[in-house]
Design a protein around this motif. Sequence first.
Motif, PDB file in Angstrom:
ATOM      1  N   HIS A  27       0.831  -1.199   0.000  1.00 55.07           N
ATOM      2  CA  HIS A  27       0.000   0.000   0.000  1.00 55.07           C
ATOM      3  C   HIS A  27       0.868   1.252   0.000  1.00 55.07           C
ATOM      4  O   HIS A  27       2.089   1.179   0.177  1.00 55.07           O
ATOM      5  CB  HIS A  27      -0.906   0.015   1.236  1.00 55.07           C
ATOM      6  CG  HIS A  27      -0.159   0.131   2.533  1.00 55.07           C
ATOM      7  ND1 HIS A  27       0.456  -0.957   3.131  1.00 55.07           N
ATOM      8  CD2 HIS A  27       0.101   1.203   3.342  1.00 55.07           C
ATOM      9  CE1 HIS A  27       1.032  -0.579   4.253  1.00 55.07           C
ATOM     10  NE2 HIS A  27       0.860   0.743   4.405  1.00 55.07           N
ATOM     11  N   VAL A  59      -4.473   1.252  -2.099  1.00 56.33           N
ATOM     12  CA  VAL A  59      -4.235  -0.182  -2.263  1.00 56.33           C
ATOM     13  C   VAL A  59      -4.767  -0.597  -3.633  1.00 56.33           C
ATOM     14  O   VAL A  59      -5.359   0.197  -4.360  1.00 56.33           O
ATOM     15  CB  VAL A  59      -4.938  -0.994  -1.150  1.00 56.33           C
ATOM     16  CG1 VAL A  59      -4.359  -0.664   0.209  1.00 56.33           C
ATOM     17  CG2 VAL A  59      -6.448  -0.744  -1.166  1.00 56.33           C
ATOM     18  N   GLU A  63      -8.143  -5.080  -2.865  1.00 54.67           N
ATOM     19  CA  GLU A  63      -7.899  -4.999  -1.428  1.00 54.67           C
ATOM     20  C   GLU A  63      -8.699  -3.893  -0.736  1.00 54.67           C
ATOM     21  O   GLU A  63      -8.672  -3.802   0.492  1.00 54.67           O
ATOM     22  CB  GLU A  63      -6.405  -4.752  -1.168  1.00 54.67           C
ATOM     23  CG  GLU A  63      -5.479  -5.827  -1.703  1.00 54.67           C
ATOM     24  CD  GLU A  63      -5.510  -7.086  -0.848  1.00 54.67           C
ATOM     25  OE1 GLU A  63      -6.227  -7.110   0.177  1.00 54.67           O
ATOM     26  OE2 GLU A  63      -4.801  -8.050  -1.207  1.00 54.67           O
TER      27      GLU A  63
END
Length: 358
Positions: A27, A59, A63
């Motif tokens: 991320h 992300v 996700e």
Amino acid sequence: MNLFIPGLKLSQLFYQEVVSKLIQCPHAAALIGEGSEVLGYDQPRSTDHSWGPRLHIFVSRAEVEMVSMCVDSGLPDSFKGYPVRFFSWQNGTIQHHVHVTTLEDWLASQLRIHGPDPLTPQQWLSLPQQHLLQFTAGAVFHDDAGELTRMRERLAWYPQDIWLWMLASQWHLIGNMQPLIGRTAEAGDFRGSALIACTLVRRMMEMCFLQERTYWPYPKWFGTAFSRLAAAPKVGPVLDGILAAADTETQGQAVNQALIQLAERHNALGITPEIPPQIGDFQVGINGAVRPYPVLNAGSYVEACRKAIADSAMARLVPIGAIDQLTHADDALINFTSWPKRLNDGYAQELNSPAGSE
């Protein structure tokens, strides 16, 4: 009363001590977007509304839902004495301000940028500087893939041709305005002359931002941001003298002093052949008329910038300026109307039509 922690620092600590422990996938984490703290200008006064620890977490699309759930369930009620859930002016509710999304979706919603292709000239010209600043200021606290960092670098400043055209436009705006100081004074309109001088001060400050390749912020922080430019120690006192002048003669002399400094700073950039700054009577450009108002040879800088532009479509555009020069757009226009998009389409039409040429 809480000990004040600047927003950038507060958000960095919030990520390091709390949010990073809730995310188990690649991320990026940053504080960008709206807010005085993103620009580093926040003060204790800033905490009186919609202020507290907040972050953007980027992300992959797959996700987003899972990371959002982990963040929602894992955040504490407070951090460093500040509530984690506080008022959101965007939707009028109390909520946490850890925004989980994809970089692609954020760029599309905030900057109208879709996909990885380079921005078109019309996109650059219709993007408000405040929006570009909100993305390139702030801080990145984590970036596994480096995608966020690379995009911030791409948008850190305008491409050369766009920059040259904006400089040409700024010189044009200044050159058109300067002789009006003498004309209004001659007509006995001293209030009007003072208003024109104030407008010129604003435009000369904008020129300093352009020359230093720095986006200017919205009006609340415009003067603060100017004070941090390299030009401010020398140019700033002359501009103060224009605003404080008690008569139009003193005012006009100070304007020319400031413009000569800007002309010298232009030459130091090395982006056009050197042009000696000259003060002379105003050449009206019609029927050989000359008026006794001392002005800078601003038109020479306009033409030099345009001649340095490689893109022929850009070079032939009438130098009216990008969105902030054209409109002096405020928060309402750039955030709550379709004008930026409509200007994008307008610039595209001008770039693709011979009607855009002089």
